[in-house]
Design a protein around this motif. Structure first.
Motif, short mmCIF file in Angstrom:
data_model
loop_
_atom_site.label_atom_id
_atom_site.label_comp_id
_atom_site.label_asym_id
_atom_site.label_seq_id
_atom_site.Cartn_x
_atom_site.Cartn_y
_atom_site.Cartn_z
N GLU A 98 62.53 67.60 46.85
CA GLU A 98 62.48 66.87 45.58
C GLU A 98 61.79 65.51 45.68
O GLU A 98 61.47 64.90 44.65
N ALA A 99 61.55 65.04 46.88
CA ALA A 99 60.96 63.70 47.06
C ALA A 99 59.58 63.59 46.43
O ALA A 99 59.23 62.55 45.86
N GLY A 100 58.78 64.63 46.51
CA GLY A 100 57.44 64.60 45.93
C GLY A 100 57.49 64.44 44.42
O GLY A 100 56.69 63.70 43.83
N ILE A 101 58.43 65.13 43.78
CA ILE A 101 58.59 65.02 42.33
C ILE A 101 59.00 63.60 41.95
O ILE A 101 58.45 63.01 41.02
N MET A 102 59.95 63.05 42.70
CA MET A 102 60.41 61.69 42.42
C MET A 102 59.30 60.68 42.64
O MET A 102 59.11 59.77 41.83
N PHE A 103 58.54 60.85 43.71
CA PHE A 103 57.45 59.91 43.98
C PHE A 103 56.39 59.99 42.88
O PHE A 103 55.84 58.96 42.48
N TYR A 104 56.11 61.17 42.39
CA TYR A 104 55.12 61.31 41.31
C TYR A 104 55.55 60.50 40.09
O TYR A 104 54.73 59.81 39.47
N TYR A 105 56.83 60.56 39.74
CA TYR A 105 57.33 59.77 38.61
C TYR A 105 57.27 58.28 38.92
O TYR A 105 56.84 57.49 38.09
N LEU A 106 57.69 57.90 40.12
CA LEU A 106 57.67 56.48 40.50
C LEU A 106 56.25 55.94 40.51
O LEU A 106 56.02 54.78 40.17
N LYS A 107 55.30 56.79 40.91
CA LYS A 107 53.90 56.37 40.95
C LYS A 107 53.45 55.93 39.56
O LYS A 107 52.73 54.94 39.43
N GLN A 108 53.89 56.62 38.54
CA GLN A 108 53.55 56.23 37.17
C GLN A 108 54.13 54.85 36.83
O GLN A 108 53.48 54.02 36.20
N GLU A 109 55.35 54.60 37.28
CA GLU A 109 55.97 53.29 37.08
C GLU A 109 55.21 52.21 37.84
O GLU A 109 55.03 51.10 37.33
N PHE A 110 54.74 52.52 39.05
CA PHE A 110 53.98 51.57 39.84
C PHE A 110 52.67 51.20 39.14
O PHE A 110 52.28 50.03 39.11
N VAL A 111 52.01 52.19 38.57
CA VAL A 111 50.74 51.95 37.88
C VAL A 111 50.96 51.05 36.66
O VAL A 111 50.20 50.09 36.44
N ILE A 112 52.01 51.32 35.90
CA ILE A 112 52.33 50.48 34.74
C ILE A 112 52.59 49.05 35.19
O ILE A 112 52.10 48.09 34.58
N SER A 113 53.36 48.90 36.26
CA SER A 113 53.67 47.57 36.78
C SER A 113 52.41 46.86 37.27
O SER A 113 52.23 45.67 37.03
N ALA A 114 51.53 47.58 37.94
CA ALA A 114 50.28 46.99 38.44
C ALA A 114 49.38 46.56 37.28
O ALA A 114 48.73 45.51 37.34
N LYS A 115 49.35 47.36 36.22
CA LYS A 115 48.54 47.00 35.04
C LYS A 115 49.08 45.76 34.36
O LYS A 115 48.34 45.05 33.68
N ASP A 116 50.37 45.49 34.53
CA ASP A 116 50.97 44.26 33.99
C ASP A 116 50.75 43.07 34.92
O ASP A 116 51.23 41.98 34.64
N GLY A 117 50.05 43.28 36.03
CA GLY A 117 49.73 42.20 36.95
C GLY A 117 50.76 41.95 38.04
O GLY A 117 50.71 40.94 38.73
N LEU A 132 67.59 61.22 48.94
CA LEU A 132 66.33 61.24 48.19
C LEU A 132 65.57 59.94 48.40
O LEU A 132 64.35 59.95 48.62
N TYR A 133 66.27 58.82 48.37
CA TYR A 133 65.61 57.52 48.60
C TYR A 133 64.98 57.49 49.98
O TYR A 133 63.85 57.00 50.14
N GLN A 134 65.66 57.99 51.00
CA GLN A 134 65.11 57.99 52.35
C GLN A 134 63.82 58.82 52.42
O GLN A 134 62.87 58.43 53.10
N GLU A 135 63.79 59.94 51.73
CA GLU A 135 62.59 60.78 51.73
C GLU A 135 61.46 60.13 50.93
O GLU A 135 60.30 60.19 51.32
N VAL A 136 61.79 59.51 49.80
CA VAL A 136 60.78 58.80 49.01
C VAL A 136 60.24 57.63 49.81
O VAL A 136 59.04 57.33 49.77
N LYS A 137 61.09 57.00 50.57
CA LYS A 137 60.68 55.87 51.42
C LYS A 137 59.62 56.31 52.42
O LYS A 137 58.65 55.59 52.68
N LYS A 138 59.76 57.51 52.96
CA LYS A 138 58.76 58.04 53.90
C LYS A 138 57.42 58.25 53.21
O LYS A 138 56.37 57.93 53.77
N ILE A 139 57.45 58.78 51.99
CA ILE A 139 56.21 58.99 51.24
C ILE A 139 55.57 57.65 50.91
O ILE A 139 54.35 57.50 50.99
N CYS A 140 56.39 56.68 50.52
CA CYS A 140 55.87 55.35 50.22
C CYS A 140 55.20 54.73 51.45
O CYS A 140 54.15 54.11 51.33
#
Length: 125
Positions: free
Chosen positions: A46-65, A92-100
């Motif tokens: 499930e880590a890949g699915i979670m990271f995909y969603y978080l990636k969208q949040e990261f992009v929004i945050s980056a666009k906000d500077g 799940l956080y530990q697995e997402v951390k590895k992807i990050c």
């Protein structure tokens, strides 16, 4: 003092109870180990699915500077529910951390004992 060879002490009730409890404890330990293994495998899938969603949040945050994104454990769990993820939050956080880490995004988490929540922080700057 003489040693009496061949004569063993009779088992006491405490000896029998110790044997029973050791056997049961070993069974429970094996069962918990198996459950943890299943949860880790589920979190890996499930880590890949979670990271995909978080990636969208990261992009929004980056666009906000901003060069980071922060959420608390309640929001993290809401993301999991929205995406139909059922694994343990910590695994799940530990697995997402590895992807990050592979994507050069630093992560950290801290616990707020007063509110009984965790804060998850992601930095890429």
């Amino acid at each position: 003092m003489r040693l009496r060879l061949g004569i063993s002490k009779p088992k006491t009730l405490a000896d029998e109870l110790r044997e029973i409890s050791k056997i049961k404890a070993a069974e429970e330990k094996a069962k918990k180990k198996k459950e943890k293994s299943k949860m880790r495998e589920l979190a890996k899938s499930e880590a890949g699915i979670m990271f995909y969603y978080l990636k969208q949040e990261f992009v929004i945050s980056a666009k906000d500077g901003r060069d980071h994104w922060i959420c608390n454990s309640d929001y993290f769990k809401k993301i999991m529910v929205r995406n139909g993820l059922h694994s343990d939050v910590d695994y799940l956080y530990q697995e997402v951390k590895k992807i990050c880490k592979q994507n050069k995004i630093r992560t950290s988490s801290s616990v707020n004992w007063d509110e009984h929540t965790k804060t998850y922080e992601f930095y890429w700057g």
